[in-house]
Design a protein around this motif. Structure first.
Motif, PDB file in Angstrom:
ATOM      1  N   GLY A  12       2.766   3.202  11.075  1.00 43.44           N
ATOM      2  CA  GLY A  12       3.504   4.323  10.480  1.00 43.44           C
ATOM      3  C   GLY A  12       2.973   5.646  10.979  1.00 43.44           C
ATOM      4  O   GLY A  12       3.024   5.940  12.167  1.00 43.44           O
ATOM      5  N   CYS A  13       2.388   6.414  10.071  1.00 43.90           N
ATOM      6  CA  CYS A  13       1.947   7.777  10.385  1.00 43.90           C
ATOM      7  C   CYS A  13       0.631   7.836  11.166  1.00 43.90           C
ATOM      8  O   CYS A  13       0.238   8.895  11.632  1.00 43.90           O
ATOM      9  CB  CYS A  13       1.815   8.575   9.096  1.00 43.90           C
ATOM     10  N   ARG A  14      -0.075   6.695  11.301  1.00 42.36           N
ATOM     11  CA  ARG A  14      -1.340   6.581  12.037  1.00 42.36           C
ATOM     12  C   ARG A  14      -2.455   7.419  11.408  1.00 42.36           C
ATOM     13  O   ARG A  14      -3.386   7.851  12.071  1.00 42.36           O
ATOM     14  CB  ARG A  14      -1.161   6.913  13.512  1.00 42.36           C
ATOM     15  N   ARG A  15      -2.364   7.635  10.112  1.00 41.17           N
ATOM     16  CA  ARG A  15      -3.399   8.390   9.400  1.00 41.17           C
ATOM     17  C   ARG A  15      -4.342   7.453   8.673  1.00 41.17           C
ATOM     18  O   ARG A  15      -3.989   6.333   8.327  1.00 41.17           O
ATOM     19  CB  ARG A  15      -2.766   9.351   8.409  1.00 41.17           C
ATOM     20  N   LEU A  16      -5.537   7.953   8.432  1.00 39.77           N
ATOM     21  CA  LEU A  16      -6.568   7.204   7.730  1.00 39.77           C
ATOM     22  C   LEU A  16      -6.409   7.416   6.229  1.00 39.77           C
ATOM     23  O   LEU A  16      -6.203   8.538   5.774  1.00 39.77           O
ATOM     24  CB  LEU A  16      -7.950   7.688   8.185  1.00 39.77           C
ATOM     25  N   HIS A  36      -6.111  10.636   0.404  1.00 44.40           N
ATOM     26  CA  HIS A  36      -6.490  11.226   1.682  1.00 44.40           C
ATOM     27  C   HIS A  36      -7.984  10.965   1.922  1.00 44.40           C
ATOM     28  O   HIS A  36      -8.730  10.764   0.965  1.00 44.40           O
ATOM     29  CB  HIS A  36      -6.250  12.734   1.649  1.00 44.40           C
ATOM     30  N   PRO A  37      -8.457  11.014   3.141  1.00 46.05           N
ATOM     31  CA  PRO A  37      -9.872  10.758   3.419  1.00 46.05           C
ATOM     32  C   PRO A  37     -10.847  11.660   2.651  1.00 46.05           C
ATOM     33  O   PRO A  37     -11.908  11.202   2.238  1.00 46.05           O
ATOM     34  CB  PRO A  37      -9.993  10.995   4.922  1.00 46.05           C
ATOM     35  N   GLN A  38     -10.491  12.922   2.421  1.00 44.37           N
ATOM     36  CA  GLN A  38     -11.393  13.840   1.726  1.00 44.37           C
ATOM     37  C   GLN A  38     -11.258  13.777   0.204  1.00 44.37           C
ATOM     38  O   GLN A  38     -12.051  14.357  -0.518  1.00 44.37           O
ATOM     39  CB  GLN A  38     -11.146  15.292   2.171  1.00 44.37           C
ATOM     40  N   GLU A  39     -10.257  13.081  -0.271  1.00 46.82           N
ATOM     41  CA  GLU A  39      -9.973  13.034  -1.709  1.00 46.82           C
ATOM     42  C   GLU A  39     -10.965  12.125  -2.438  1.00 46.82           C
ATOM     43  O   GLU A  39     -11.158  10.976  -2.041  1.00 46.82           O
ATOM     44  CB  GLU A  39      -8.555  12.506  -1.905  1.00 46.82           C
ATOM     45  N   ILE A  85       0.855  -1.189   0.000  1.00 46.45           N
ATOM     46  CA  ILE A  85       0.000   0.000   0.000  1.00 46.45           C
ATOM     47  C   ILE A  85       0.892   1.240   0.000  1.00 46.45           C
ATOM     48  O   ILE A  85       1.789   1.365   0.828  1.00 46.45           O
ATOM     49  CB  ILE A  85      -0.936  -0.004   1.224  1.00 46.45           C
ATOM     50  N   GLU A  86       0.598   2.156  -0.929  1.00 45.11           N
ATOM     51  CA  GLU A  86       1.378   3.384  -1.023  1.00 45.11           C
ATOM     52  C   GLU A  86       0.726   4.475  -0.181  1.00 45.11           C
ATOM     53  O   GLU A  86      -0.232   5.124  -0.592  1.00 45.11           O
ATOM     54  CB  GLU A  86       1.504   3.850  -2.466  1.00 45.11           C
TER      55      GLU A  86
END
Length: 95
Positions: free
Chosen positions: A60-64, A81-84, A4-5
């Motif tokens: 890693g960055c702990r982002r969604l 990104h979540p909003q993308e 996963i990128e």
């Protein structure tokens, strides 16, 4: 294993991520009954093909992240990104 990128960390192994659910479905309304919430959360169609999903980068960055993944081949066509807004590819007609 999936690769996963992550938009923030680059390409990582699937082991660093956790699946967080279907990104194409809105969560139940706050005023929904328990029965309505259970139906919307757990009783879903298990379809084949391209699927919009939430993944959390816990190692890693702990982002969604929002990911477009094929449920048969596990091919990933987009990560964002979540909003993308991500385009889900159309299925080729079966012969």
């Amino acid at each position: 294993m999936l690769r996963i990128e992550c938009p923030w960390c680059g390409v990582r192994d699937e082991i660093e991520f956790r699946y967080r659910g279907d990104a194409s479905v809105r969560p139940p309304d706050r005023d929904a009954s328990l029965a309505e919430s259970c139906i919307q959360t757990y009783l879903r169609e298990n379809r084949r093909g391209w699927h919009l999903e939430w993944w959390l980068h816990v190692g890693g960055c702990r982002r969604l992240l929002k990911i477009v993944r094929h449920t048969d081949t596990h091919e990933i066509s987009a990560v964002g990104h979540p909003q993308e807004p991500l385009a889900v590819p159309m299925e080729a007609p079966t012969p």
